[in-house]
Scaffold this motif. Structure first.
Motif, PDB file in Angstrom:
ATOM      1  N   GLU A 434      -1.767  -6.942   8.589  1.00  0.00           N
ATOM      2  CA  GLU A 434      -0.604  -7.445   7.863  1.00  0.00           C
ATOM      3  C   GLU A 434      -0.620  -7.009   6.397  1.00  0.00           C
ATOM      4  N   ILE A 435      -1.798  -7.097   5.773  1.00  0.00           N
ATOM      5  CA  ILE A 435      -1.917  -6.680   4.368  1.00  0.00           C
ATOM      6  C   ILE A 435      -1.844  -5.158   4.261  1.00  0.00           C
ATOM      7  N   LEU A 436      -2.471  -4.447   5.200  1.00  0.00           N
ATOM      8  CA  LEU A 436      -2.390  -2.980   5.189  1.00  0.00           C
ATOM      9  C   LEU A 436      -0.933  -2.528   5.313  1.00  0.00           C
ATOM     10  N   LEU A 437      -0.167  -3.213   6.146  1.00  0.00           N
ATOM     11  CA  LEU A 437       1.252  -2.874   6.292  1.00  0.00           C
ATOM     12  C   LEU A 437       2.003  -3.144   4.995  1.00  0.00           C
ATOM     13  N   ALA A 438       1.750  -4.286   4.364  1.00  0.00           N
ATOM     14  CA  ALA A 438       2.426  -4.605   3.098  1.00  0.00           C
ATOM     15  C   ALA A 438       2.121  -3.550   2.042  1.00  0.00           C
ATOM     16  N   LYS A 439       0.865  -3.116   1.981  1.00  0.00           N
ATOM     17  CA  LYS A 439       0.475  -2.089   0.999  1.00  0.00           C
ATOM     18  C   LYS A 439       1.151  -0.754   1.301  1.00  0.00           C
ATOM     19  N   SER A 440       1.233  -0.392   2.584  1.00  0.00           N
ATOM     20  CA  SER A 440       1.843   0.898   2.937  1.00  0.00           C
ATOM     21  C   SER A 440       3.327   0.904   2.586  1.00  0.00           C
ATOM     22  N   ARG A 441       3.984  -0.212   2.814  1.00  0.00           N
ATOM     23  CA  ARG A 441       5.407  -0.319   2.486  1.00  0.00           C
ATOM     24  C   ARG A 441       5.605  -0.163   0.979  1.00  0.00           C
ATOM     25  N   GLU A 442       4.739  -0.793   0.194  1.00  0.00           N
ATOM     26  CA  GLU A 442       4.840  -0.714  -1.267  1.00  0.00           C
ATOM     27  C   GLU A 442       4.560   0.709  -1.759  1.00  0.00           C
ATOM     28  N   ILE A 443       3.568   1.367  -1.174  1.00  0.00           N
ATOM     29  CA  ILE A 443       3.246   2.741  -1.567  1.00  0.00           C
ATOM     30  C   ILE A 443       4.437   3.658  -1.331  1.00  0.00           C
ATOM     31  N   TYR A 444       5.093   3.496  -0.182  1.00  0.00           N
ATOM     32  CA  TYR A 444       6.238   4.350   0.104  1.00  0.00           C
ATOM     33  C   TYR A 444       7.378   4.106  -0.884  1.00  0.00           C
ATOM     34  N   VAL A 445       7.674   2.841  -1.159  1.00  0.00           N
ATOM     35  CA  VAL A 445       8.771   2.532  -2.088  1.00  0.00           C
ATOM     36  C   VAL A 445       8.453   3.061  -3.484  1.00  0.00           C
ATOM     37  N   ASP A 446       7.210   2.907  -3.918  1.00  0.00           N
ATOM     38  CA  ASP A 446       6.828   3.445  -5.233  1.00  0.00           C
ATOM     39  C   ASP A 446       7.009   4.957  -5.275  1.00  0.00           C
ATOM     40  N   ALA A 447       6.654   5.631  -4.191  1.00  0.00           N
ATOM     41  CA  ALA A 447       6.829   7.086  -4.141  1.00  0.00           C
ATOM     42  C   ALA A 447       8.308   7.448  -4.198  1.00  0.00           C
ATOM     43  N   ALA A 448       9.128   6.678  -3.491  1.00  0.00           N
ATOM     44  CA  ALA A 448      10.557   6.969  -3.456  1.00  0.00           C
ATOM     45  C   ALA A 448      11.231   6.701  -4.803  1.00  0.00           C
ATOM     46  N   LEU A 449      10.742   5.692  -5.537  1.00  0.00           N
ATOM     47  CA  LEU A 449      11.341   5.369  -6.843  1.00  0.00           C
ATOM     48  C   LEU A 449      11.028   6.415  -7.898  1.00  0.00           C
ATOM     49  N   LYS A 450       9.893   7.092  -7.723  1.00  0.00           N
ATOM     50  CA  LYS A 450       9.477   8.141  -8.670  1.00  0.00           C
ATOM     51  C   LYS A 450       9.470   7.622 -10.113  1.00  0.00           C
ATOM     52  N   ASP A 451       8.910   6.416 -10.273  1.00  0.00           N
ATOM     53  CA  ASP A 451       8.870   5.809 -11.602  1.00  0.00           C
ATOM     54  C   ASP A 451       7.465   5.848 -12.206  1.00  0.00           C
ATOM     55  N   GLY A 452       6.581   6.614 -11.594  1.00  0.00           N
ATOM     56  CA  GLY A 452       5.228   6.747 -12.112  1.00  0.00           C
ATOM     57  C   GLY A 452       4.231   5.766 -11.527  1.00  0.00           C
ATOM     58  N   SER A 453       4.692   4.829 -10.707  1.00  0.00           N
ATOM     59  CA  SER A 453       3.777   3.825 -10.142  1.00  0.00           C
ATOM     60  C   SER A 453       3.007   4.347  -8.929  1.00  0.00           C
ATOM     61  N   PHE A 454       3.494   5.424  -8.311  1.00  0.00           N
ATOM     62  CA  PHE A 454       2.824   5.976  -7.134  1.00  0.00           C
ATOM     63  C   PHE A 454       1.724   6.948  -7.550  1.00  0.00           C
ATOM     64  N   THR A 455       0.596   6.862  -6.849  1.00  0.00           N
ATOM     65  CA  THR A 455      -0.474   7.860  -7.032  1.00  0.00           C
ATOM     66  C   THR A 455      -0.980   8.280  -5.666  1.00  0.00           C
ATOM     67  N   GLN A 456      -1.388   9.527  -5.572  1.00  0.00           N
ATOM     68  CA  GLN A 456      -1.939  10.041  -4.307  1.00  0.00           C
ATOM     69  C   GLN A 456      -3.230   9.314  -3.954  1.00  0.00           C
ATOM     70  N   ASP A 457      -3.976   8.891  -4.969  1.00  0.00           N
ATOM     71  CA  ASP A 457      -5.240   8.190  -4.696  1.00  0.00           C
ATOM     72  C   ASP A 457      -4.997   6.901  -3.920  1.00  0.00           C
ATOM     73  N   ARG A 458      -3.948   6.173  -4.276  1.00  0.00           N
ATOM     74  CA  ARG A 458      -3.623   4.938  -3.543  1.00  0.00           C
ATOM     75  C   ARG A 458      -3.318   5.243  -2.080  1.00  0.00           C
ATOM     76  N   LEU A 459      -2.542   6.294  -1.866  1.00  0.00           N
ATOM     77  CA  LEU A 459      -2.172   6.666  -0.504  1.00  0.00           C
ATOM     78  C   LEU A 459      -3.415   7.033   0.311  1.00  0.00           C
ATOM     79  N   LEU A 460      -4.260   7.881  -0.256  1.00  0.00           N
ATOM     80  CA  LEU A 460      -5.454   8.341   0.463  1.00  0.00           C
ATOM     81  C   LEU A 460      -6.436   7.206   0.723  1.00  0.00           C
TER      82      LEU A 460
END
Length: 986
Positions: A434-460
């Protein structure tokens, strides 16, 4: 009688239902509207006996099974008491409580709650002699409050009743001699647990339901209402993220429930529905649908189709159908449930809102604006009906976030996700899905917003966590979590984020997980075996893998036994499952102790892209198709390029076109000319799957290998018609095969003679079958008209086919079983691990085509039935996994051999996966019933072509082209005749 809460796991919702327990309304809230007359009246002996007799009749009726009959019987008691006591009087109110309980059981919760409150107002004025009755009423109204979403009130009542019942229990020197006292205490624990769950206090809920179960287990026998306590435990475990414990608890609960209750008792339906919801979350949709449909049938028979109980199971069915992508029938179930729940629980109650949530989800693939608008209202209504945070609200916000993401409204989605995460992180462990899913959803939205909050390290980092979670289960692949709905969504969001980050290597790595299939898992198993050089370790690994296969088979049998409601077999089957799980765990631990580097070799991340490319010939392109949030992608791999292409259209459109094509290649049951081929749908499919953007990937390639997935896995790509010239099929341009996974060395066959010639085993289906009804050269190699074994036609060309295959191979050793010799026993006694090529020219049967056969099978001569142990004339998929093969090729010249283990599952899960698991390198299998004459032509010519040095895919391509030009075979140019066979493997 007391109402006890039955928590029903409807994936995102818990339903309370049925019998005795303890809950309470605060005295201040009671409405003292009645002038209660409590004068004690002495009954005559005749009156006492009459009341006793009338009560006995009423008590003999199970209100949960027959609420109408119960109400009539208790009304008879009241009618007689009214001739003795003034109205209102506590003696009458105590009996009226039973009438109110019947309102509950027919689903009129609001009326039941009002009646309980009226009775409480009377009993509260009646003095200490009625304290126990008052507690019963507090209990019942508390249960109703939970149904009406007044969870805080319900919990206060439940705690008050529990305190009273504890004091009552503790005051007795030997309380277990007082069954009623123990039962009341257990009921109080159960109802407090149910309120805890509604308020997301999962640890407390598990503790309290555990106390109720311990008390029940000490009673001999436990009361019938204990069935609900047993059924509630898996719900709370699941909500706490303890999935595997929940499934085990649900199965054990089924055994206890069968011991307590008569067959098809409504209490048992709750546990069936709970298990169905758990299986749905695991992606086991066929098993889930079977048990949930039975639960719905039981509840509808007991309470009526428009009852509260039936509505809960309708919502479970809606969720299963949504998971299948069947949105219209899901909406029908949800709308029927919503109408019922509006009448019973009221508009705006949690359960009515939950039904609207299912309706909103059913629009997600049709009109996102409708889905978002409806789900926004759902979130608002859940907030209104609950004073604090609870699980329904958390799930509702997650679904709203999913819809907003799909609509690319990322800022709104981010706000919802942020609000939700702080609450969700308090409920679940950080390593839970459940928490892994919540984190994955947030990572995708951050990537889509392109506001600097997304990092490849978080994804990996998150990708590594998810891969590690599935690492140990990769040893057997029989119970891989990759089929879990949660895991699929996690990989989906990470895949989308990696696309935005333009990291093709990571995208490809994730896509391999998303394209995981039964056939690919079987190949992984064999690769892992081959990686272990130490014989003892390899044997231990094989033991673990075989035990895992046994466990899957045992669980399938368990589900069938649950539906049959057979108590003793259920207990034996659960004992078997427990033993298998223990053996797997112990042997896996021992294997890791011996093989220190095993985790490295498992390599959850898979092979690097470059290593996979090095395994491909320059003329080969591999393509896998995947879908996420109704978006389609093609993942292409060549020896020098990885390409990820976003496709136009939706999965829904793709499936509709595929269904049209499949419908046009169905052979007439008893021969005759096939229906016209739907070339328009075939061309449209080709246009969607191979758009202009992908033509450069195909350029210069002569072999196409499709990676199987849930998309189009039951449709051969050979019959896709290209745009031009008119009528050209993809098979005219390219050799086509199925590759279980990306990469893999291609080995070309070569003409060999003498000592180097291959060995072959063939089995012919030219034997007689009882009461044959069809026997001609156009015979279909499958069951016809649902008549079971009696409808299997003769296969006069089968013997000649396997002899011609042996001749084409110039086999150094060919053991060909035909006629009376083609028995299962004789086949299994051969040295199978020394055979290079197997050819089966016989009948193939799918799950449930033969009564009592719950998995796909090849049909052998049945003359040994009763003479040889374990020879029933069917070589089933589970039996095939026990074979030790080292075969280069298995030719299954039979019908539907690419079919899954059960209807609705993915292709290649049945006979195909079984042979790959047993050690076969590649197979020739069929997607639908094949004609005897066409099957013989294709198999023999494919083998002949391969012996000239062609690859197997090229050999099949030439055989298909030659068949289409053959004037001696009727309708040979129709895809129904030439297209069913596909090559799978290397």
């Amino acid at each position: 009688m007391r109402i006890t809460i039955a928590s029903c796991l409807v994936l995102t919702a818990c339903q309370n239902a049925e019998e005795p327990s303890s809950a309470t309304i605060s005295p201040e809230a009671a409405d003292s509207r009645h002038d209660v007359q409590c004068a004690k009246i002495e009954l005559t002996d005749v009156q006492t006996q009459r009341v006793k007799d009338l009560k006995a009749v009423a008590e003999a009726i199970d209100a949960s099974s027959d609420p109408t009959g119960s109400a009539v019987a208790w009304q008879s008691v009241i009618d007689y008491l009214l001739t003795i006591y003034p109205d209102p009087h506590p003696e009458i109110s105590v009996i009226e409580m039973h009438i109110a309980e019947t309102y509950f059981y027919v689903g009129n919760i609001t009326k039941a709650a009002a009646a309980f409150e009226d009775q409480i107002a009377i009993i509260e004025q009646a003095g200490p002699d009625y304290t126990s009755d008052l507690m019963g009423l507090y209990n019942n109204v508390g249960v109703a409050y939970n149904y009406l979403s007044r969870h805080e009130d319900a919990r206060k009542n439940a705690q008050l009743v529990l305190n009273y019942r504890k004091a009552e229990f503790d005051a007795l020197a030997d309380p277990f001699n007082q069954v009623a006292v123990v039962s009341e205490l257990a009921t109080a624990f159960n109802n407090l647990a149910a309120s805890d769950m509604e308020l997301a206090l999962y640890d407390s809920a598990i503790f309290n339901i555990g106390e109720a179960i311990q008390l029940a287990d000490k009673m001999s026998p436990p009361p019938p209402t204990a069935a609900l306590w047993y059924a509630n435990l898996p719900v709370y475990l699941r909500k706490a993220g303890r999935d595997q414990e929940a499934i085990v608890a649900a199965r054990k609960a089924a055994i206890k429930i069968e011991m307590l209750l008569p067959k098809d008792h409504p209490f048992g339906a709750n546990n069936l529905s709970n298990l169905g919801a758990l299986l749905t979350e695991k992606g086991k949709l066929n098993e889930a649908e079977r048990v949930t449909r039975k639960a719905l049938r039981i509840a509808s028979a007991a309470h009526g189709r428009k009852s509260e109980q039936a509505a809960a199971f309708q919502l479970s069915m809606a969720q299963i159908l949504l998971s299948r992508g069947q949105h219209e029938p899901a909406r029908q179930f949800a709308e029927a449930a919503r109408a019922t729940l509006e009448d019973t629980s009221g508009a705006g109650s949690d359960k009515e809102v939950l039904a609207r949530q299912k309706i909103a989800s059913s629009f997600a693939s049709e009109d996102l604006s409708i889905a978002i608008a409806l789900q926004s209202i759902v979130v608002t209504d859940f907030k209104k009906s609950n004073s604090g945070e609870n699980r329904e609200l958390i799930v509702a916000r997650e679904l709203l976030a999913d819809h907003l993401i799909q609509a690319e409204r990322y800022k709104e989605a981010k706000a919802v996700i942020t609000e939700n995460y702080s609450y969700k992180s308090r409920l679940y462990a950080q390593t839970s899905v459940e928490i892994l899913l919540a984190k994955s959803r947030e990572i995708y939205v951050d990537a889509a917003l392109k506001d600097g909050s997304f990092t490849q390290d978080r994804l990996l980092a998150l990708l590594g966590d998810v891969e590690t979670k599935n690492l140990v289960s990769s040893i057997s692949a029989a119970s891989l979590n990759s089929n879990s709905i949660y895991i699929k969504k996690i990989y989906g969001y990470l895949f989308m984020a990696s696309l935005i980050a333009e990291n093709d290597e990571v995208s490809f790595r994730i896509a391999q997980h998303m394209l995981s299939s039964a056939a690919g898992n079987a190949v992984t198993i064999n690769q892992l075996r081959d990686s272990i050089s130490k014989p003892s370790s390899r044997e231990l690994l094989i033991e673990i893998q075989d035990l895992a296969e046994d466990k899957v088979s045992a669980e399938r049998t368990y589900s069938d036994l649950m539906l049959a409601a057979e108590e003793d077999p259920l207990k034996k089957q659960q004992t078997l499952i427990d033993r298998l799980e223990a053996d797997i765990a112990a042997k896996t631990s021992a294997l890791f102790d011996i093989e220190d580097s095993l985790s490295t070799r498992l390599s959850a991340a898979g092979k690097p892209v470059r290593a996979l490319q090095n395994e491909l010939d320059d003329n080969v392109v591999q393509i896998g198709y995947l879908s996420f949030q109704d978006r389609l992608y093609a993942i292409s791999l060549t020896s020098n390029q990885v390409t990820i292409t976003a496709l136009d259209g939706r999965a829904l459109d793709l499936n509709a076109l595929s269904d049209r094509v499949r419908a046009s290649v169905t052979l007439p049951r008893f021969g005759g000319t096939p229906a016209p081929f739907d070339g328009q749908a075939s061309q449209s499919l080709y246009g969607m799957l191979f758009p202009t953007a992908m033509q450069s990937v195909l350029a210069g390639k002569t072999t196409l290998e499709i990676i199987p997935s849930a998309i189009l896995d039951d449709l051969p790509f050979t019959l896709l018609q290209t745009d031009e010239p008119e009528g050209e099929y993809l098979i005219d341009r390219m050799a086509i095969s199925i590759s279980p996974k990306f990469g893999g060395k291609r080995i070309r066959s070569k003409k060999v003679t003498g000592q180097d010639a291959p060995s072959m085993n063939g089995v012919s289906g030219d034997f007689d079958v009882t009461d044959l009804t069809v026997a001609d050269m156009a015979a279909s190699r499958s069951v016809s008209d649902g008549q079971g074994i009696k409808s299997l036609p003769a296969l006069p060309g089968a013997k000649n086919e396997i002899y011609k295959i042996a001749e084409a191979l110039n086999a150094k050793k060919a053991i060909l079983l035909s006629g009376v010799d083609s028995t299962e026993t004789k086949f299994k006694r051969l040295d199978l691990d020394t055979v290079d090529i197997f050819a089966f020219a016989t009948h193939g049967v799918m799950t449930d085509e033969i009564e009592g056969l719950d998995e796909p099978a090849l049909v052998f001569n049945r003359s040994n039935i009763g003479l040889e142990a374990k020879d029933d004339g069917f070589l089933t998929s589970s039996e095939i996994t026990k074979l030790n093969l080292n075969a280069d090729w298995v030719i299954l010249s039979a019908c539907n051999t690419a079919a899954p283990n059960e209807t609705g599952a993915a292709s290649y899960e049945g006979l195909t996966r079984a042979f790959l698991y047993a050690g076969a390198d590649s197979l020739l299998v069929s997607h639908w019933p094949v004609r005897d004459d066409a099957a013989a032509f294709l198999t023999v010519n494919t083998v002949q072509n391969a012996q000239t040095g062609m690859s197997k895919a090229e050999a099949l391509q030439k055989a298909i082209l030659d068949l289409r030009r053959n004037k001696d075979i009727p309708d040979a140019n129709h895809p129904a005749i030439w297209a069913p066979f596909v090559l799978i493997g290397n």
